[in-house]
Design a protein around this motif. Structure first.
Motif, PDB file in Angstrom:
ATOM      1  N   GLY A  52       1.128  -7.971 -12.365  1.00 46.06           N
ATOM      2  CA  GLY A  52       0.388  -7.331 -11.276  1.00 46.06           C
ATOM      3  C   GLY A  52       1.230  -6.334 -10.504  1.00 46.06           C
ATOM      4  N   ILE A  53       2.514  -6.632 -10.335  1.00 48.74           N
ATOM      5  CA  ILE A  53       3.405  -5.689  -9.647  1.00 48.74           C
ATOM      6  C   ILE A  53       3.537  -4.400 -10.450  1.00 48.74           C
ATOM      7  CG2 ILE A  53       5.813  -5.305  -8.980  1.00 48.74           C
ATOM      8  CD1 ILE A  53       5.920  -8.252  -8.149  1.00 48.74           C
ATOM      9  N   VAL A  54       3.703  -4.564 -11.770  1.00 55.74           N
ATOM     10  CA  VAL A  54       3.806  -3.376 -12.633  1.00 55.74           C
ATOM     11  C   VAL A  54       2.520  -2.552 -12.565  1.00 55.74           C
ATOM     12  CG1 VAL A  54       4.076  -2.558 -15.000  1.00 55.74           C
ATOM     13  CG2 VAL A  54       5.445  -4.488 -14.186  1.00 55.74           C
ATOM     14  N   PHE A  55       1.368  -3.235 -12.713  1.00 53.36           N
ATOM     15  CA  PHE A  55       0.081  -2.542 -12.625  1.00 53.36           C
ATOM     16  C   PHE A  55      -0.113  -1.913 -11.237  1.00 53.36           C
ATOM     17  CE2 PHE A  55      -2.116  -5.350 -16.065  1.00 53.36           C
ATOM     18  CZ  PHE A  55      -1.403  -4.664 -17.038  1.00 53.36           C
ATOM     19  N   GLY A  56       0.335  -2.628 -10.206  1.00 54.63           N
ATOM     20  CA  GLY A  56       0.175  -2.133  -8.847  1.00 54.63           C
ATOM     21  C   GLY A  56       0.942  -0.847  -8.603  1.00 54.63           C
ATOM     22  N   ILE A  57       2.168  -0.766  -9.118  1.00 55.48           N
ATOM     23  CA  ILE A  57       2.975   0.447  -8.952  1.00 55.48           C
ATOM     24  C   ILE A  57       2.322   1.617  -9.686  1.00 55.48           C
ATOM     25  CG2 ILE A  57       5.201   1.519  -9.487  1.00 55.48           C
ATOM     26  CD1 ILE A  57       6.480  -1.243  -9.090  1.00 55.48           C
ATOM     27  N   VAL A  58       1.851   1.339 -10.906  1.00 55.29           N
ATOM     28  CA  VAL A  58       1.159   2.388 -11.674  1.00 55.29           C
ATOM     29  C   VAL A  58      -0.121   2.821 -10.948  1.00 55.29           C
ATOM     30  CG1 VAL A  58      -0.011   2.936 -13.838  1.00 55.29           C
ATOM     31  CG2 VAL A  58       2.112   1.600 -13.870  1.00 55.29           C
ATOM     32  N   GLY A  59      -0.877   1.836 -10.438  1.00 55.09           N
ATOM     33  CA  GLY A  59      -2.104   2.155  -9.711  1.00 55.09           C
ATOM     34  C   GLY A  59      -1.838   2.939  -8.441  1.00 55.09           C
ATOM     35  N   VAL A  72      -0.946  -4.841  -4.204  1.00 55.52           N
ATOM     36  CA  VAL A  72       0.304  -4.074  -4.204  1.00 55.52           C
ATOM     37  C   VAL A  72       0.027  -2.577  -4.127  1.00 55.52           C
ATOM     38  CG1 VAL A  72       2.329  -3.447  -5.586  1.00 55.52           C
ATOM     39  CG2 VAL A  72       1.655  -5.839  -5.381  1.00 55.52           C
ATOM     40  N   SER A  73      -0.911  -2.094  -4.926  1.00 59.24           N
ATOM     41  CA  SER A  73      -1.190  -0.652  -4.943  1.00 59.24           C
ATOM     42  C   SER A  73      -1.716  -0.171  -3.597  1.00 59.24           C
ATOM     43  CB  SER A  73      -2.184  -0.312  -6.060  1.00 59.24           C
ATOM     44  OG  SER A  73      -3.417  -0.975  -5.858  1.00 59.24           O
ATOM     45  N   LEU A  74      -2.606  -0.971  -2.961  1.00 64.20           N
ATOM     46  CA  LEU A  74      -3.131  -0.577  -1.653  1.00 64.20           C
ATOM     47  C   LEU A  74      -2.041  -0.593  -0.588  1.00 64.20           C
ATOM     48  CD1 LEU A  74      -6.639  -2.296  -1.535  1.00 64.20           C
ATOM     49  CD2 LEU A  74      -6.105   0.119  -1.849  1.00 64.20           C
ATOM     50  N   ARG A  75      -1.146  -1.575  -0.662  1.00 62.27           N
ATOM     51  CA  ARG A  75      -0.040  -1.638   0.297  1.00 62.27           C
ATOM     52  C   ARG A  75       0.894  -0.445   0.138  1.00 62.27           C
ATOM     53  NH1 ARG A  75       1.175  -5.313   4.485  1.00 62.27           N
ATOM     54  NH2 ARG A  75       3.305  -5.441   3.720  1.00 62.27           N
ATOM     55  N   ILE A  76       1.223  -0.100  -1.096  1.00 65.40           N
ATOM     56  CA  ILE A  76       2.112   1.040  -1.347  1.00 65.40           C
ATOM     57  C   ILE A  76       1.444   2.339  -0.909  1.00 65.40           C
ATOM     58  CG2 ILE A  76       3.241   2.400  -3.143  1.00 65.40           C
ATOM     59  CD1 ILE A  76       3.672  -0.185  -4.704  1.00 65.40           C
ATOM     60  N   LEU A  77       0.165   2.489  -1.266  1.00 62.01           N
ATOM     61  CA  LEU A  77      -0.570   3.691  -0.888  1.00 62.01           C
ATOM     62  C   LEU A  77      -0.706   3.790   0.629  1.00 62.01           C
ATOM     63  CD1 LEU A  77      -2.107   6.165  -1.868  1.00 62.01           C
ATOM     64  CD2 LEU A  77      -4.159   4.757  -2.051  1.00 62.01           C
ATOM     65  N   SER A  78      -0.937   2.648   1.291  1.00 56.74           N
ATOM     66  CA  SER A  78      -1.057   2.635   2.749  1.00 56.74           C
ATOM     67  C   SER A  78       0.247   3.048   3.407  1.00 56.74           C
ATOM     68  CB  SER A  78      -1.465   1.236   3.216  1.00 56.74           C
ATOM     69  OG  SER A  78      -1.397   1.125   4.625  1.00 56.74           O
ATOM     70  N   LEU A  79       1.362   2.486   2.925  1.00 58.46           N
ATOM     71  CA  LEU A  79       2.667   2.820   3.500  1.00 58.46           C
ATOM     72  C   LEU A  79       2.985   4.298   3.298  1.00 58.46           C
ATOM     73  CD1 LEU A  79       5.287   1.882   4.855  1.00 58.46           C
ATOM     74  CD2 LEU A  79       6.155   1.272   2.588  1.00 58.46           C
TER      75      LEU A  79
END
Length: 383
Positions: free
Chosen positions: A317-324, A37-44
């Motif tokens: 994981g979604i919560v951690f992903g957004i924070v990451g 999730v974090s890599l996808r958000i960062l990539s976008l």
């Protein structure tokens, strides 16, 4: 008691009796999903920021370069401006130079094009002529060097020992720029003729940004420019964006390996946990089978348990992903190359959740097969 209630009782008991193992399994799933999730958000966010930068740097649909750093003739630009479909041509010089010992980007533009390269003035005003010992410092450079309107700066070109002093007439936020890269610590905007004279290249520019008329295909204009100016390098803005995205895709592909490792750990962790649970419940499984429970009933118990792990790990994981992702954005922004926005795409969050739930269920298939293959007679006989 219904099969579903019985399955839930089993799951509840297992999680309560094996709190640490359950927590570790959920965390393993959450870590894999969080990385994804974090890599996808960062990539976008990075792609959006990169596109915005290219659009700021190139306020037009077609870009014309020469073969060198600053060898595009202004005479050729006059011919390009007369081509059908061309609305406007913005010449510019963009090279690295020095203010004292500080490396900066020197941006030479015409007074009428300042509106294309500056988003707003923090202090002072723009210059009004093609010549004159005037300069506009971007906010970052002014902050770094402590510059104010009225100060003098000594500017040296990238080659040679010649230098000249310019008076700072404005401090502004520069829009037409690639963020501070490498040793360059900011932008200094000069009148176009001053930049040309400083470089010893009167009548030449680094590039020209061509704005096309509404409804005109930029590809057609690109083809016409290539015919009029065969020695040039002509690119569409979309092609520049495409090159940037290809580089980013390569980096994203390398980072994907990290995601796959995390997801593999989650799969093995869930498989190990469910296998251990099946082994511990062999006697109960045998009694249930002897009492008339079907293989499907047994499978439901353990698949439901793995699903609980997957759902819990997915949400966490979604919560951690957004924070990451937020931490990653701050790290990327600190380098001054990109300033990605935090874009929470629902599809990404849903995909991360479904990935956690789906992989958890798939990882339970082998232990579920082992559970449904237990022979009640053999287990009870050994008891």
């Amino acid at each position: 008691m219904s099969v579903w209630r019985l399955a839930l009782k089993f799951v509840e008991r297992d999680i309560l009796f094996k709190k640490l193992i359950a927590a570790l399994t959920i965390l393993a799933i959450a870590s894999g999903v969080a990385t994804f999730v974090s890599l996808r958000i960062l990539s976008l966010g990075s792609r959006t920021a990169a596109m915005n930068i290219v659009q700021q740097v190139l306020p037009g649909e077609v870009v014309v370069y020469g073969q060198g750093l600053y060898d595009v003739s202004e005479d050729v630009l006059s011919d390009i401006k007369r081509l059908p479909g061309v609305k406007d041509v913005t010449p510019a010089i963009l090279v690295t130079g020095y203010v004292g010992r500080n490396a900066v980007f020197l941006l030479g533009v015409r007074p009428e094009d300042i509106k294309n390269v500056v988003s707003r003035f923090v202090d002072g005003q723009p210059f009004t002529g093609l010549t004159g010992a005037y300069a506009i410092a971007d906010v970052g450079l002014a902050r770094k060097l402590g510059l104010k309107v009225g100060d003098k700066v000594t500017v040296k070109p990238p080659y040679g020992t010649y230098f000249k002093q310019y008076e700072v007439v404005g401090i502004a936020e520069v829009a037409m720029k690639i963020e501070e890269i490498g040793a360059a610590g900011g932008y200094l905007i000069l009148p176009l003729r001053e930049a040309q004279n400083l470089l010893g290249r009167p009548g030449y520019v680094s590039m020209a940004v061509v704005k096309v008329e509404d409804g005109v295909d930029p590809q057609e204009v690109k083809t016409l420019i290539s015919l009029v100016y065969p020695g040039s390098r002509v690119m569409l803005r979309e092609e520049v964006i495409g090159v940037v995205f290809k580089v980013m895709s390569l980096i994203e592909g390398l980072l994907l390996s990290t995601t796959l490792v995390g997801l593999a750990v989650a799969v093995f962790g869930t498989t190990s946990t469910i296998t251990s649970t099946v082994r511990e419940h062999q006697r109960e499984i045998a009694i249930m089978r002897a009492g008339g429970s079907s293989r499907r009933d047994i499978a439901l118990i353990f698949m439901l348990e793995s699903l609980v792990y997957g759902v819990s790990g997915g949400i966490l994981g979604i919560v951690f992903g957004i924070v990451g992702a937020q931490v990653g954005i701050e790290v990327v922004s600190s380098y001054g190359f990109l300033n990605p926005p935090l874009i929470l795409e629902p599809a990404t969050l849903l995909l991360g959740f479904l990935l956690a739930a789906g992989l958890s269920v798939l990882s339970s298939l082998y232990p579920v097969w082992k559970a449904t293959s237990i022979r009640p007679v053999e287990v009870l006989k050994s008891e």
